[in-house]
Design an enzyme around this catalytic site. Sequence first.
Site, PDB file in Angstrom:
ATOM      1  N   SER A 117       0.805  -1.228   0.000  1.00  0.00           N
ATOM      2  CA  SER A 117       0.000   0.000   0.000  1.00  0.00           C
ATOM      3  C   SER A 117       0.831   1.267   0.000  1.00  0.00           C
ATOM      4  O   SER A 117       0.316   2.347  -0.274  1.00  0.00           O
ATOM      5  CB  SER A 117      -0.915   0.006   1.219  1.00  0.00           C
ATOM      6  OG  SER A 117      -1.713  -1.150   1.197  1.00  0.00           O
TER       7      SER A 117
ATOM      8  N   HIS B   9     -15.443   0.632   3.024  1.00  0.00           N
ATOM      9  CA  HIS B   9     -15.245   1.957   3.604  1.00  0.00           C
ATOM     10  C   HIS B   9     -16.369   2.934   3.260  1.00  0.00           C
ATOM     11  O   HIS B   9     -16.398   4.049   3.736  1.00  0.00           O
ATOM     12  CB  HIS B   9     -13.919   2.550   3.123  1.00  0.00           C
ATOM     13  CG  HIS B   9     -12.734   1.851   3.691  1.00  0.00           C
ATOM     14  ND1 HIS B   9     -11.966   0.968   2.946  1.00  0.00           N
ATOM     15  CD2 HIS B   9     -12.162   1.865   4.914  1.00  0.00           C
ATOM     16  CE1 HIS B   9     -10.979   0.499   3.677  1.00  0.00           C
ATOM     17  NE2 HIS B   9     -11.079   1.025   4.882  1.00  0.00           N
TER      18      HIS B   9
END
Lengths: 601, 363
Positions: free
Chosen positions: A320, A363
Amino acid sequence: MTRIYEDLNLIIRRARKTFFVILALLVLVVFYYWKLQVLDHEKYWKLAEANRLRESYLPPPRGLIMDRQKIVLADNVPSFKVSLMREMVKDYDVTIDKLCSLLELNREELKNRIERYRSVPAFEPIIIKDNLKLEELAILEARQEEFPELRVEAEPKRYYPFHQLAAHLLGYLQEVSPEEIKASTDRSWHPGEMVGKAGVEKQYDRILTGKEGKLVEMVDSLGRSRGVVERVEPQKGQDLVLSLDVDLQKKAEELLQDKEGAIVALDPRTGECLVWASSPSYDPNLFINRFSPEEWSKIVNDPGKPLENRVIRGLYSPGSIFKITMALAALDLRLITPETSFFCSGSINIYNNAFSCWFKPGHGWLNLPEAIKNSCNIYFYQLGYRMDIDTIAHYAELMGFGKKTGIDIPGEKTGLVPSSEWKRKVLGEKWYPGETISVAIGQGPLLVTPLQVAVATAGVANRGKRVIPQLVKLDGMPPAYEQIPIPPEDFEQVIEGMWRSVNDGGTGKGAYQAGFDVCGKTGSTQFISQKTEEKLTQKGEQVKKTHSWFSGFAPRYNPQIVVTVLVEFGGMGGQTAAPIAGEIFKLYREKYVKQKSAEGN
Amino acid sequence: MLNRRALKEIDIGTIVLLVVISLVGIVFVYSAIYSHASQFVWRQLAWLVVSLVALFLFLLIDYKIMLSFALPFYLLMNLVLLSLLFFGKLVANTKSWIILGSYQFQPSEITKLAIILLLARVFSEYREDLMSARAFLVSSAIVGVPFVLTALQPDLGTALTYLPVLFGAFILAGMKKKYVIIMLILGLLTGFIGWNYGLKDYQKRRIITLLSPGQDPRGSGYHLRQSKIAIGSGGLTGKGYHKGTQSQLRFLPARHTDFIISVIAEETGFIGILSVFLLYMIFLYRLFSTAWIAPDRVGVYLCFLAGMLIAGQFLINIMMIVGLFPIAGIPVPFISYGGSSLLTNFLVVGLVLNVRMRRFAFI
C-alpha cells in the site's frame, strides 16, 4: 765456549721438518681459499647479495569512521601478526610441521594458504597468523633464531567498538585475495593487506586507506635486520564522518531485535541518512581476523542472511506504500480532484475478476485523503482501472523506483517497475490490464528497496524535491536533488491523507507522536493471492503473515526526518511497522527538536 | 754487550717485512671500521711506534741475559694472571685486561713471551735424543698453569695460542714421531670434525658462551657463515678497497680483530689474500730459518718456539674464519687490531732477531 761445538743438527732437523709441515698446511689452506673465492664464488656472491637491503612496507592505520557526533564506529587497535618469508624457507615440510605445533595451526589450512600465494612473488612475506596472543608472541620472540623465515610485526587492526551496530552500513574488511593482487592494475597490493569488502569500508576504501610507509633495513643472509637505513612513516587514512546518528541507530536495532527487516531514516533536506539498520546483523570484527573460515561459513550459511544489507539489497513489494505514487499520478493526470470520491463496498468486480478491499465491510464513500488514511484498496483499483501500466511505470520512476537512489555505498539493487515492454522482453508475454489492478495497490511484480521507499517519501515530504541520499558528510558538498515534475498542490493533498493516516485514526496511527506532526503511509505485502489466503484460513491453517511497511516523515511542514520501516512477516503495516517508526520519531524529536525549541525559548 | 758486529747483523729486512705486514693490517682496519676508524687507526699506529721502539730496546739486551730472568718473569706473569682473576674488572665479559687510564692491556699476551723464554731455558740443558717423561711433565706444567689461568678469565682463544708453543717444545725435545702425529691429528680432528659434525648448534653456542662470553650471543655458526660469505663473495680480484659489502654493512662481526682477514679477502679477492699469505710465509721463513743458524741450543729453541707461536696463531685464524677450525677468538698477529698483541708479537720477533744478530758472538 764449549757450546759452540755441541751438535745442534738433530734439533735443527726437527725444526726444519716442522716448518715444512706448517708450510704444507698453509698451502693446503690457500687451496681452500681458492675453492671458496674462485670456484664457489657465485654461490657466495648470491648469498652476499641477499645480505643486503630489504625493503618492506609499513601498513598505514586506516582512517576512522565516525557518526555525526564524532563517535567512533570503526577504530584501530594494535595487533601483531607473523609472516612467512618464503625466500628463507629451506624445506616447506619441516617449516610447516614446526609452525603447526608451535602456533597450533591447522596443517591443511596452512598448506593451502601457501599454495594459494604461489603466484605472488616470493619476496613478499605471507601472513600466516594474525591477532597473536601474548604467549604466542613470546614463543616466537624466543625462537627467532630457529625460525629465520618468520617475521613478527605490529599492525594497526580494524576494530568496531559497537560490534554489530550499523554493520551493514560500515561493511567489513577482508584480506585481499591472490587473484585480486594479480588482477589489480591501478594499485599494487601486498599479500595479507586488508581491503574494504562492503559498505562504507568498500566505497571509501581509497580515502580510508592512507599511504603506506616504507622501511629499508640492512639484513643479513638469514634475513635478520642489522639496522635501519631508511624509514618513511605511513600516513594515516582520512577519517570519515558519517551522517549516521548512533543513538537513533541503537534504538532502531533494538526495535528490530529478533525480527528480520530494515529501518532507514534520513533527513529530507540533505539526504543524510540518520539510521541504517538491517536485521539480523553480524559482528564485522569477525572478518578482520584473516583466519576464521568457521565463523565465515556460519554467517554465510545463516538462513536469516545476516550479511544481506536489506536497506539497499532487500527487494520487497511496496504494498500500500505504492498508493502514494498512484495518488500523485492520478492528481497530476487530472483523472481525479481531491474531492473525487469512490464507493467501497468491500470488493469490486473489474475485468470479470473480483478484487477485494482489506476491510471486508467496506469503507463506503471516500475522497482521496480519506482513501489514503484508510488505505482503501477499492479506491486505488479505480485509479488503476483508469490508467495503463506504462503510465504507472512512468510515475513510479519519477518517484525513484526501478533505479538506484545513488547512495554512496556499493551493491545497491534497482528493484523492478513492471511495464508492458518489460513483460514482453523478460517474459515474452503481453501485459494484461487485469495485472494493472494489482500493481495499483503495490502488488504484482513491483519490487522496491526500503531505501527507495524512504527516498520517495522524502520526495513527497519536500513537495517534489527527491533528494539523493548520502552517508558520508563531505564538506562543501551541497545536497543533490531530482525534481519530480508534479505541482506542489498535488503533494499537499497526498500529505493531507498521510497526516490523517497517523493523526486521525488511520492505518498509521501507531506512529503517532503528540506535538510532532507525523505523516505516513502503511503497507502490507502479500505473498499469496487473497483467494488462496482465504481458502487456507477457512481450512484453519496458519497463514504466513505479510511483510509490514511504514514510511513517513515529520513534521508535516518543514519536515526534518523521514523514517521507513520494513519488518519481514510483520503482519499488517499498521500493527508492527508503524509503532516502530513512532519510536524513532519520538527519539528524534527528543534529541533534536525539543532541545532546539528549548534553546529557542 | 752490544758490539758493532751485532749491530750490523740486525735483520733490517725482517723488521721492514714486519712493518709492512702491520701497515697492511692498519689499512684494512681502517676499511673495516670506517665509520669510527680514525680513533682506532691512530691508536694502532701509536702502538706500532711503541712496539718498534720496544723492539729496538729489546735488541740491546743479549738474549742470554734475558734467559737468566726467565723464571722470575714467568712467575710474575702467572701472579698477575692469578690476581686478575680475583681483582680484574670485567671488560667484554672477561677479566683479561689491566686498565690504565684509557689504555687497556692484556697480560695474557705478554705471558706468551714468558712461556717461550722459560721453555727455552729449561730445554737449553736438555741433550737427550728423545723426550723423557720428566721433560714432558715439566714443559706441560710450564704451559699448563698460565693456560688454565687464562682460560678461566675466560679467554680460551688466547689460552689456545700457548699450545703450539708447547707442541713445538715437544717436537724439538724429541717426542716420538708417532705421538707427534697422533697429537697433530687429534688436535685437528677435535677442532674440525668435532666442531663441524659432532656438536649441534646450540651445544656449540653453549660452549662458546661458557668459554668466552664476550662473543656475540647469536653464535659462532652465524659468524662463520658471515665470514665465509664475505670471503667467497670477494672472488678472484675482490670488490675493491672499502667496497666490501659484507664488512661495510657490518654483517661481519669483530671485523677489525678476529675477522680482519675476511675483510681483506672480500675487498682484495684471492689475489690479495695470496699476496698477504705470501708475505706471511716469507716472514715465517725468516723466523724459522734463524733457528737453523742459531749458535746454541737455546737460540734454536727461542727461534723455533717464537715461530711456532706466530705461525700457530696465523694458521688457526685463517682456518677458523673459513670453518676449518672452531671459532676461538684468536687474532692474526700484526694484522688484527689490538695493542698488547702487537707489542707482544713484536717482542717475540725481537727474540728471534736477538738470536740472529748475536750468532757470531763466540767467534
